[in-house]
Scaffold this active site. Structure first.
Site, PDB file in Angstrom:
ATOM      1  N   TYR A  86      -4.944   4.761   3.431  1.00  0.00           N
ATOM      2  CA  TYR A  86      -3.820   4.693   4.374  1.00  0.00           C
ATOM      3  C   TYR A  86      -4.271   5.082   5.784  1.00  0.00           C
ATOM      4  O   TYR A  86      -4.007   4.363   6.756  1.00  0.00           O
ATOM      5  CB  TYR A  86      -2.698   5.619   3.898  1.00  0.00           C
ATOM      6  CG  TYR A  86      -1.512   5.717   4.836  1.00  0.00           C
ATOM      7  CD1 TYR A  86      -0.572   4.703   4.890  1.00  0.00           C
ATOM      8  CD2 TYR A  86      -1.336   6.824   5.660  1.00  0.00           C
ATOM      9  CE1 TYR A  86       0.521   4.789   5.746  1.00  0.00           C
ATOM     10  CE2 TYR A  86      -0.257   6.924   6.513  1.00  0.00           C
ATOM     11  CZ  TYR A  86       0.676   5.908   6.551  1.00  0.00           C
ATOM     12  OH  TYR A  86       1.752   5.987   7.398  1.00  0.00           O
ATOM     13  N   LYS A 146      -4.390   2.807   9.288  1.00  0.00           N
ATOM     14  CA  LYS A 146      -3.687   3.168  10.533  1.00  0.00           C
ATOM     15  C   LYS A 146      -4.689   3.345  11.683  1.00  0.00           C
ATOM     16  O   LYS A 146      -4.363   3.095  12.841  1.00  0.00           O
ATOM     17  CB  LYS A 146      -2.835   4.419  10.315  1.00  0.00           C
ATOM     18  CG  LYS A 146      -1.679   4.200   9.327  1.00  0.00           C
ATOM     19  CD  LYS A 146      -0.709   3.120   9.791  1.00  0.00           C
ATOM     20  CE  LYS A 146       0.514   3.014   8.893  1.00  0.00           C
ATOM     21  NZ  LYS A 146       1.522   2.041   9.365  1.00  0.00           N
TER      22      LYS A 146
END
Ligand code: NDP
Length: 246
Positions: free
Chosen positions: A155, A159
């Site tokens: 994750y 990002k």
């Protein structure tokens, strides 16, 4: 507020959480708003009804961010419905928190497909319709800059990619008068990251303000970046995290 009058916005993943707050806020600032959602049609239609009952215009479109054709068609439906596209908010995103060494290839691919590939494809489709004054806004994450806790390896990497995508793209579309910015939330109380429970404790403790943020606090930054007063801000990573990365 009426500073988005006559503007059209598309908010991906706008049926719940941060995306729903962004959709409602942009509509209350005067924009006509299309939202996408993956599964929950009734949540999406509740957002549309809330906007309409406030005098705004909205439409909900089912489009999984991992489905390239669905995403492209959502952009075309937005333009077909409202006649133009001025603001894209790439909000749809997911996390599968677990230790990296236990993460399956399928889980990694799901996170990449939604958080990166979906953002690329949606942005490319939207840019075809954007003119001078256009706004591309990513919802990245504070963990795209600083990983404060374990369990978010793929994750955080996606990002981080969103951050560099923002910076690089701003260099290509600036000459068309289009800005590209990345709003990076810290811990915000949503279904994805509830403010109660074990998982929330270290996140809250890491903030300077000692609290989770509210979805409206992210929507306020997005509204500013979408509006005319942010005209000289581009390629920026705007962290709204209660001081988590301070
Ligand atoms: P939620 O899970 O609460 O809401 C997600 C929204 O996106 C829902 O409307 C959901 O609709 C939709 N959605 C989920 N998967 C897809 C998909 N594959 N395609 C299209 N729509 C989808 O998430 P948040 O509001 O918390 O997060 C929104 C964004 O903010 C994400 O990019 C997230 O990474 C980012 N963020 C969130 C933080 C937080 O603490 N909450 C912190 C930092 C960043 P449906 O129900 O139909 O699936």
């Amino acid at each position: 507020m009426t500073n988005l009058n006559k503007k059209v916005a598309l908010v991906t993943g706008g049926s719940r959480g941060i995306g729903a707050a962004i959709a409602k806020r942009l509509a209350s600032d005067g924009a006509s708003v299309a939202i996408t959602y993956a599964k929950d049609a009734s949540a999406a239609s509740a957002v549309v009804k809330a906007i309409e009952s406030n005098g705004g215009k909205a439409v909900a479109i089912q489009a999984d961010a991992a489905d390239v054709e669905a995403v492209k068609s959502a952009v075309e439906k937005t333009v077909a419905t409202f006649g133009r596209l001025d603001v894209l908010v790439n909000n749809a995103g997911t996390a599968i928190p677990k230790p990296f060494e236990e993460t399956t290839l399928e889980e990694m691919e799901r996170v990449i497909d939604i958080n990166i590939r979906g953002v690329f494809v949606t942005t490319q489709a939207a840019l075809k319709h954007m003119n001078d004054g256009g706004r591309v806004i990513m919802i990245g994450s504070a963990v795209g800059e600083r990983a404060v806790a374990p369990g978010l390896v793929p994750y955080a990497a996606t990002k981080g990619a969103v951050k560099m995508f923002t910076q690089a793209l701003s260099r290509e579309v600036g000459s068309r008068g289009i800005t590209v910015n990345n709003v990076q939330p810290g811990p915000i109380d949503t279904d994805l990251n509830p403010a109660s429970g074990d998982w929330a404790v270290p996140q809250k403790a890491a903030t300077a303000l000692d609290r989770y943020g509210h979805v409206e606090e992210i929507a306020a930054m997005v509204a500013f970046v979408a509006g005319p007063e942010s005209s000289y801000i581009t390629g920026a990573n705007l962290t709204v995290d209660g001081g988590m990365n301070a």
